[in-house]
Design an enzyme around this catalytic site. Sequence first.
Site, short mmCIF file in Angstrom:
data_model
loop_
_atom_site.label_atom_id
_atom_site.label_comp_id
_atom_site.label_asym_id
_atom_site.label_seq_id
_atom_site.Cartn_x
_atom_site.Cartn_y
_atom_site.Cartn_z
N HIS A 45 8.75 -10.40 8.79
CA HIS A 45 10.06 -10.17 8.16
C HIS A 45 11.09 -11.20 8.59
CE1 HIS A 45 8.97 -5.70 7.31
NE2 HIS A 45 8.57 -6.50 6.35
N HIS A 101 1.99 -0.49 -2.39
CA HIS A 101 3.26 -1.13 -2.00
C HIS A 101 3.19 -2.61 -2.40
CE1 HIS A 101 6.59 -2.50 0.36
NE2 HIS A 101 5.94 -2.78 1.46
N GLU A 103 4.89 -5.32 -1.34
CA GLU A 103 5.18 -6.43 -0.41
C GLU A 103 3.94 -7.31 -0.22
OE1 GLU A 103 7.21 -5.23 3.17
OE2 GLU A 103 7.97 -7.26 3.50
N ASP A 105 2.30 -8.88 1.98
CA ASP A 105 1.21 -8.74 2.96
C ASP A 105 0.15 -7.75 2.48
OD1 ASP A 105 3.35 -6.93 3.33
OD2 ASP A 105 2.75 -6.47 5.37
N HIS A 168 8.41 2.00 3.04
CA HIS A 168 9.76 1.60 3.37
C HIS A 168 10.44 0.79 2.25
CE1 HIS A 168 9.03 -2.81 4.64
NE2 HIS A 168 7.90 -2.36 4.16
N ASP A 187 2.31 1.25 4.60
CA ASP A 187 3.01 0.81 5.81
C ASP A 187 3.30 1.95 6.80
OD1 ASP A 187 3.33 -1.98 5.78
OD2 ASP A 187 4.92 -1.84 4.29
N TYR A 215 6.99 -0.45 15.77
CA TYR A 215 6.86 -0.53 14.31
C TYR A 215 7.86 0.43 13.65
CZ TYR A 215 4.24 -0.70 9.87
OH TYR A 215 3.86 -0.86 8.56
N HIS A 248 -1.60 -1.31 8.41
CA HIS A 248 -1.56 -2.21 9.57
C HIS A 248 -2.10 -1.46 10.78
CE1 HIS A 248 0.93 -5.23 7.57
NE2 HIS A 248 1.80 -4.30 7.25
FE1 FEO Z 1 6.12 -3.53 3.64
FE2 FEO Z 1 3.33 -4.29 5.51
O1 FEO Z 1 4.63 -4.51 4.16
#
Ligand code: FEO
Length: 416
Positions: A45, A101, A103, A105, A168, A187, A215, A248
């Site tokens: 980020h 999600h 994003e 990654d 998120h 996430d 996290y 993750h």
């Molecule tokens: Fe919101 Fe692991 O990306």
Amino acid sequence: MGERKTLIGAKITFSEIRRSFMKPVEVLENIYWVGAVDWNVRNFHGFTYSTPRGTTYNAYLIVDGKIVLVDCVYAPFGGEMMERIREIVEPEKIDYIVINHVETDHSGALAEVLKFAPKAKVVGTARCKEGLLKHYFFRDWNFQVVKTGDEINLGERTLSFIEAPMLHWPDSMFTYVGKDGLLLPNDAFGQHLATSKRFDDEVDENILMEEAAKYYANILWPFSSLVIKKIEELQQRNLSVAMIAPSHGVIWRSNPAKILEAYLCWARGEAEKKILVVYDTMWGSTEKMAKAIVEGIRREGVEVRLFRLPLSDRGALIRELLEAKGLLVGSSTINSGILPTLASFLEDLKGLKPRKKVAAAFGSYGWGGGAVRHIEEALRQAGIEILSPGLTVKWVPDEEETRKCLEYGEEFARKI
Ligand code: FEO
């Protein structure tokens, strides 16, 4: 060419060596981890979140009457993920790719996967569809929009979807596999922890919970009220959750309730009787104040930690704050304001909106002052209660002023 002898003389090829590092892991019967381990990533980020232990990008392949890939990986790891998928099925057999999600990654490798899985339908929320198709990939893929309560039958299993906006991102969603009691929350409940192990009971518990807390503090803290509502919603739905497989870190299989309970504690703002003193100093006077305050807190028997900002890791400091009740922030005055390092930290706090913290401000000045007023204003904007009026010292604290700093720390410690 392309061959090596093993110690016992048998020949193995380079591709066999390569494949030996790329095995998928069966996490439940016919459900496989096919993600990737990123041992080297050190920041997330935009350098706001240090990841000294690396991370993983978890993707899961469900083999049933229909074949489903749940989430993808960061684009540079797309080839690795494809290798793992090929160990189980030919990618063209994939029927659905669920994107919980947008994003990058988690969706970065999607275009790569779809090259080899042309019949696959992409599944996600309406916001996910808009994000992926209009703003990320600029494509018009076959997309099925789902919302809370929607299901897709795979044969023996059924996927159920639960929207999780702002956990998120607005597009975020959880996928639940009822037959296995498997929750795939993307996430949420993750940790930035690179490891060759895939499960919670295979790694050091203290490291695991430390990374889970960091996290939460850095990713989910601003959305704490939604975290509580979402966990309550899962309970009201009577979902049997036997395993939580985030996107993750490791999978919670031995006691998934542990991370749910930890999230509830963090979201409710439950904290220890601990104080952080966070400061920066121009010529050492504010530092003298900070150290005297720390000594006062210590004398009251309250745990205290001191952080000089340019020397402290931002992500780790935010994690410390998650479980500390009190915060004292100090800065020298510069140009009637605060040092830029403090400004950055306070800006973070405004975004994170830490719950149930109490704070106070201190600092030295040369001419007219201003730092303490600035800090207090920022703390209020972050929703933090000011417990004591600010403490200022002109130039260098003398003996009497040093004693006042010590007493200030004692009083603050008694008040929390
Ligand atoms: Fe919101 Fe692991 O990306």
